[in-house]
Scaffold this motif. Structure first.
Motif, mmCIF file in Angstrom:
data_model
loop_
_atom_site.group_PDB
_atom_site.id
_atom_site.type_symbol
_atom_site.label_atom_id
_atom_site.label_comp_id
_atom_site.label_asym_id
_atom_site.label_seq_id
_atom_site.Cartn_x
_atom_site.Cartn_y
_atom_site.Cartn_z
ATOM 1 N N THR A 1 0.810 -1.219 0.000
ATOM 2 C CA THR A 1 0.000 0.000 0.000
ATOM 3 C C THR A 1 0.839 1.263 0.000
ATOM 4 O O THR A 1 0.307 2.355 0.067
ATOM 5 C CB THR A 1 -0.903 0.019 1.244
ATOM 6 N N ARG A 2 2.140 1.150 -0.076
ATOM 7 C CA ARG A 2 2.991 2.336 0.011
ATOM 8 C C ARG A 2 3.890 2.448 -1.212
ATOM 9 O O ARG A 2 4.299 1.445 -1.798
ATOM 10 C CB ARG A 2 3.860 2.299 1.272
ATOM 11 N N PHE A 3 4.243 3.674 -1.546
ATOM 12 C CA PHE A 3 5.208 3.898 -2.602
ATOM 13 C C PHE A 3 6.612 3.658 -2.044
ATOM 14 O O PHE A 3 6.811 3.636 -0.823
ATOM 15 C CB PHE A 3 5.068 5.324 -3.152
ATOM 16 N N PRO A 4 7.603 3.470 -2.888
ATOM 17 C CA PRO A 4 8.905 2.978 -2.406
ATOM 18 C C PRO A 4 9.659 3.982 -1.549
ATOM 19 O O PRO A 4 9.577 5.184 -1.741
ATOM 20 C CB PRO A 4 9.668 2.718 -3.715
ATOM 21 N N GLU A 5 10.406 3.443 -0.602
ATOM 22 C CA GLU A 5 11.336 4.248 0.178
ATOM 23 C C GLU A 5 12.769 3.843 -0.149
ATOM 24 O O GLU A 5 13.697 4.173 0.575
ATOM 25 C CB GLU A 5 11.060 4.060 1.677
ATOM 26 N N THR A 6 12.925 3.079 -1.201
ATOM 27 C CA THR A 6 14.240 2.603 -1.608
ATOM 28 C C THR A 6 14.913 3.681 -2.441
ATOM 29 O O THR A 6 14.629 3.834 -3.618
ATOM 30 C CB THR A 6 14.105 1.294 -2.406
ATOM 31 N N MET A 7 15.808 4.439 -1.793
ATOM 32 C CA MET A 7 16.418 5.583 -2.457
ATOM 33 C C MET A 7 17.846 5.760 -1.957
ATOM 34 O O MET A 7 18.164 5.439 -0.809
ATOM 35 C CB MET A 7 15.612 6.855 -2.184
ATOM 36 N N ALA A 8 18.694 6.281 -2.815
ATOM 37 C CA ALA A 8 20.061 6.602 -2.428
ATOM 38 C C ALA A 8 20.529 7.827 -3.195
ATOM 39 O O ALA A 8 20.002 8.139 -4.272
ATOM 40 C CB ALA A 8 20.998 5.421 -2.701
ATOM 41 N N ILE A 9 21.506 8.526 -2.620
ATOM 42 C CA ILE A 9 22.066 9.741 -3.222
ATOM 43 C C ILE A 9 23.531 9.515 -3.500
ATOM 44 O O ILE A 9 24.265 8.986 -2.647
ATOM 45 C CB ILE A 9 21.883 10.941 -2.283
ATOM 46 N N LEU A 10 23.967 9.920 -4.674
ATOM 47 C CA LEU A 10 25.384 9.853 -5.045
ATOM 48 C C LEU A 10 25.909 11.272 -5.162
ATOM 49 O O LEU A 10 25.331 12.087 -5.904
ATOM 50 C CB LEU A 10 25.560 9.093 -6.352
ATOM 51 N N LEU A 11 26.987 11.588 -4.433
ATOM 52 C CA LEU A 11 27.578 12.929 -4.442
ATOM 53 C C LEU A 11 29.016 12.873 -4.934
ATOM 54 O O LEU A 11 29.761 11.936 -4.610
ATOM 55 C CB LEU A 11 27.555 13.537 -3.038
ATOM 56 N N PRO A 12 29.437 13.907 -5.696
ATOM 57 C CA PRO A 12 30.847 13.997 -6.113
ATOM 58 C C PRO A 12 31.707 14.568 -4.980
ATOM 59 O O PRO A 12 32.376 15.592 -5.142
ATOM 60 C CB PRO A 12 30.780 14.923 -7.330
ATOM 61 N N LEU A 13 31.656 13.900 -3.823
ATOM 62 C CA LEU A 13 32.296 14.417 -2.614
ATOM 63 C C LEU A 13 32.570 13.254 -1.670
ATOM 64 O O LEU A 13 31.710 12.389 -1.481
ATOM 65 C CB LEU A 13 31.368 15.433 -1.930
ATOM 66 N N ALA A 14 33.762 13.224 -1.096
ATOM 67 C CA ALA A 14 34.101 12.209 -0.090
ATOM 68 C C ALA A 14 33.556 12.664 1.257
ATOM 69 O O ALA A 14 34.163 13.501 1.939
ATOM 70 C CB ALA A 14 35.608 12.001 -0.034
ATOM 71 N N VAL A 15 32.396 12.140 1.632
ATOM 72 C CA VAL A 15 31.750 12.526 2.889
ATOM 73 C C VAL A 15 32.383 11.741 4.033
ATOM 74 O O VAL A 15 32.359 10.498 4.031
ATOM 75 C CB VAL A 15 30.234 12.266 2.833
ATOM 76 N N THR A 16 32.956 12.437 4.993
ATOM 77 C CA THR A 16 33.625 11.789 6.119
ATOM 78 C C THR A 16 32.911 12.002 7.443
ATOM 79 O O THR A 16 33.235 11.365 8.440
ATOM 80 C CB THR A 16 35.072 12.317 6.248
ATOM 81 N N ASN A 17 31.930 12.901 7.481
ATOM 82 C CA ASN A 17 31.247 13.212 8.731
ATOM 83 C C ASN A 17 29.752 13.331 8.459
ATOM 84 O O ASN A 17 29.312 14.161 7.660
ATOM 85 C CB ASN A 17 31.787 14.526 9.314
ATOM 86 N N THR A 18 28.961 12.484 9.118
ATOM 87 C CA THR A 18 27.514 12.502 8.930
ATOM 88 C C THR A 18 26.782 12.973 10.183
ATOM 89 O O THR A 18 25.579 12.725 10.328
ATOM 90 C CB THR A 18 27.009 11.095 8.548
ATOM 91 N N ASP A 19 27.488 13.662 11.078
ATOM 92 C CA ASP A 19 26.839 14.131 12.303
ATOM 93 C C ASP A 19 25.670 15.063 12.000
ATOM 94 O O ASP A 19 24.686 15.097 12.743
ATOM 95 C CB ASP A 19 27.862 14.855 13.195
ATOM 96 N N GLY A 20 25.800 15.831 10.926
ATOM 97 C CA GLY A 20 24.722 16.763 10.572
ATOM 98 C C GLY A 20 23.650 16.137 9.707
ATOM 99 O O GLY A 20 22.727 16.817 9.266
ATOM 100 N N LEU A 21 23.773 14.828 9.457
ATOM 101 C CA LEU A 21 22.805 14.114 8.631
ATOM 102 C C LEU A 21 22.238 12.958 9.448
ATOM 103 O O LEU A 21 22.716 11.816 9.363
ATOM 104 C CB LEU A 21 23.471 13.590 7.352
ATOM 105 N N PRO A 22 21.244 13.202 10.275
ATOM 106 C CA PRO A 22 20.705 12.146 11.131
ATOM 107 C C PRO A 22 20.090 11.006 10.320
ATOM 108 O O PRO A 22 19.536 11.222 9.242
ATOM 109 C CB PRO A 22 19.635 12.872 11.961
ATOM 110 N N ASN A 23 20.216 9.789 10.872
ATOM 111 C CA ASN A 23 19.637 8.591 10.239
ATOM 112 C C ASN A 23 20.148 8.402 8.821
ATOM 113 O O ASN A 23 19.394 8.010 7.927
ATOM 114 C CB ASN A 23 18.107 8.665 10.248
ATOM 115 N N THR A 24 21.421 8.696 8.614
ATOM 116 C CA THR A 24 22.025 8.557 7.288
ATOM 117 C C THR A 24 23.271 7.694 7.386
ATOM 118 O O THR A 24 24.097 7.881 8.289
ATOM 119 C CB THR A 24 22.399 9.923 6.703
#
Length: 592
Positions: A127-150
């Motif tokens: 009954t729900r639309f998909p939550e299967t998603m991902a983001i690709l960035l041209p950046l080496a992300v080393t800190n996810t403190d500002g991105l909760p639940n990521t």
């Protein structure tokens, strides 16, 4: 609800009537009258470059969003918007992103950012639309403190971000594919791709159920309104049949679309929103989107330039268009009224025999709020075209088609006048009146009354290969421009390459003037005042190789003027201080 349906139906009916019934009996007599010194010719056309979809052939990807070189795009968009909305600036946006651990200044030069959504698989909640998603960035992300639940995984100078480990694992397994799709060449700053074929395969049944539910709710609302005001009720069954046919047609077209892509581009003097529709091969839609616009003439040049809207369209495949309408006509008419169905089928069958046609029209209003329209038509076969128009006019005047629209509360009256001679051309004149006979509460100002649709005058003549028509405007003025073979350059024709199947020039300031002239003064005073010399919004549509490519251009100065008008309308009036005048009113001398 009943009021809005009635108004829309009345205007749509009038537009259809005026577009179809442009000539009467006298037009046949005018077949050899009038001369044209120079016909509108078409330039040599090369194919336009239509951007390909990155989702073609990707069965499990439902959609994607791409941003071209985010760091550079941010600068360009912020600088563009900053001249309109001063509080927008690139540094402020970069600071917000940095607080989340995304340092735009360290993004890989030349790299694109992208977000992907794919099918949820067999274990998904139905009954729900998909939550299967991902983001690709041209950046080496080393800190996810500002991105909760990521959660994040970095490879080289790129990173994949997702909301859950399972999603990240799925995306990481596809990282080579996703990287290739993200970095495919882009022709815009922002791109949204939709895999329509995959979405309909996954969710088609639920989408159709939602459409059916909406139709049923509208019918329930109309039945309730009819019970409250039975003397003013529309034929709910007829309206419901019409809606059902429209919904079915939309869904059938969506079923034939493979991919749908939107391109957003920031240019120095405008923004562009381009749409690409790619049809499934060997479908009706693919046959409609074939090549066929290379010899399109410029008829818009003959239309007056001081109209709110100018439009031109070429129908080069009437057989496919006729097949489409014939499929849904039986759904529109009352099964007990076979005469209406047969009459509609006969008109469409006759229309198919006419071949290709190009038509241009203009829309505006006079200073007293009366609708004004001009038409220039260039049919492939004028001799066959005239008898058909005569037949259509008779069908609208009286008979089963008229009865079909009367069932929906729409009535039209036609009165013929004597044929006259104007500028060496035989001209037929008619009085037209389109009114709503039901569905509108007593005392409600009607859209057709405000635009004068209940008191229209139409003139029609023929000049060589051209059919000319004026609604509440003298047709001889149009004839003079056609006779000279030259006219004014149109903004849409200048903005876009030749060879489109459709062009549109939409002057928003003039459109607002048209509306102001048609509504009560108290309402008109609340509408913004814009300079009528501001450039218009323009559009062009191209069909080739089973694809449609529509380009919409909005000038920067027009956007700035609209933003300024909105800010002025909502700017609060400063209260006057004791002993002083208001800062928003003229100064008034104090009493001595």
């Amino acid at each position: 609800m009943r009021l809005s349906v009635g108004r829309k139906s009345g205007f749509v009916f009038t537009a259809v009537f005026l577009g179809v019934c442009l000539c009467g009996r006298g037009a046949e007599k005018a077949a050899t009258t009038g001369t044209v010194s120079k016909a509108a010719t078409a330039p040599a056309i090369a194919k336009v470059a239509i951007p390909p979809s990155i989702l073609a052939g990707q069965a499990d990807l439902l959609g994607a969003l791409r941003v071209h070189e985010p760091n550079a795009t941010l600068d360009r968009i912020a600088q563009w918007l900053g001249t309109i909305v001063p509080m927008v600036n690139a540094e402020g946006l970069r600071a917000q992103a940095a607080a989340m651990g995304l340092d735009f200044s360290k993004m890989t030069p030349g790299g694109n950012a992208a977000a992907f959504v794919w099918t949820p698989g067999t274990n998904a909640t139905p009954t729900r639309f998909p939550e299967t998603m991902a983001i690709l960035l041209p950046l080496a992300v080393t800190n996810t403190d500002g991105l909760p639940n990521t959660v994040v995984e970095t490879f080289g100078t790129y990173s994949i971000l997702a909301k859950a480990p399972a999603q990240l694992a799925t995306a990481t397994a596809k990282k080579t594919l996703l990287y290739g799709l993200a970095q495919a060449p882009m022709q815009s700053d922002l791109e949204i791709s939709i895999n329509t074929k995959a979405i309909m395969a996954e969710y088609g049944e639920r989408i159709r159920a939602a459409f059916n539910g909406f139709e049923e709710k509208m019918a329930m609302g109309m039945n309730t309104a009819a019970a409250m005001a039975p003397s003013n009720a529309m034929n709910v069954g007829q309206v419901q049949r019409l809606l059902k046919a429209e919904f079915q047609a939309v869904l059938d077209i969506v079923d034939q679309i493979q991919t749908l892509t939107y391109h957003f581009n920031v240019l120095p003097d405008a923004i562009e929103l381009n749409t690409v529709v790619e049809a499934e091969k060997a479908t009706w839609l693919a046959s409609m989107l074939r090549n066929g616009s290379a010899d399109t003439p410029d008829l818009m040049q003959f239309l007056p330039g001081n109209r709110a809207m100018l439009f031109q369209q070429t129908i080069s495949n009437p057989q496919q268009m006729g097949d489409f309408y014939l499929k849904y006509i039986p759904m529109m008419a009352d099964p007990a009224n076979s005469n209406a169905t047969d009459a509609l089928k006969a008109l469409i069958a006759d229309s198919v025999k006419l071949g290709k046609i190009t038509a241009a029209c203009s829309f505006g209003a006079s200073s007293d709020g009366k609708l004004q329209m001009e038409y220039v038509l260039l049919p492939e076969n004028p001799e066959a075209f005239m008898p058909l128009l005569h037949k259509q006019l008779d069908a609208w005047k009286d008979g089963p088609i008229q009865a079909l629209y009367r069932d929906m509360g729409i009535d039209i009256e036609i009165k013929n006048h004597a044929t006259t001679k104007k500028d060496g051309m035989t001209v037929d004149s008619y009085d037209l009146a389109c009114t709503m006979t039901s569905g509108i509460p007593a005392g409600t100002p009607l859209a057709e009354t405000m635009l004068g649709l209940d008191q229209m005058k139409m003139e029609i003549g023929r000049m060589g290969a051209y059919i000319l028509c004026g609604i509440n405007t003298p047709v001889e003025e149009l004839a003079q421009r056609v006779k000279s073979g030259t006219g004014s350059a149109n903004a849409a024709m200048k903005d876009f390459a030749p060879g489109a199947v459709a062009y549109l020039s939409y002057n928003i300031p003039l459109y607002l003037q048209t509306i102001k002239a048609a509504i009560p003064p108290a309402a008109a005073d609340t509408m913004p005042k814009l300079d009528p010399t501001l450039p218009p919004v323009t559009l062009a549509g191209y069909h080739q190789d089973g694809k449609a490519f529509y380009r919409l251009r909005v000038p920067r100065v027009l956007i700035a003027a609209l933003v300024q008008a909105a800010q002025q309308k909502h700017r609060p009036t400063a209260p006057a201080q004791p002993g002083t005048a208001s800062t928003n009113a003229p100064s008034v001398p104090r009493n001595p």
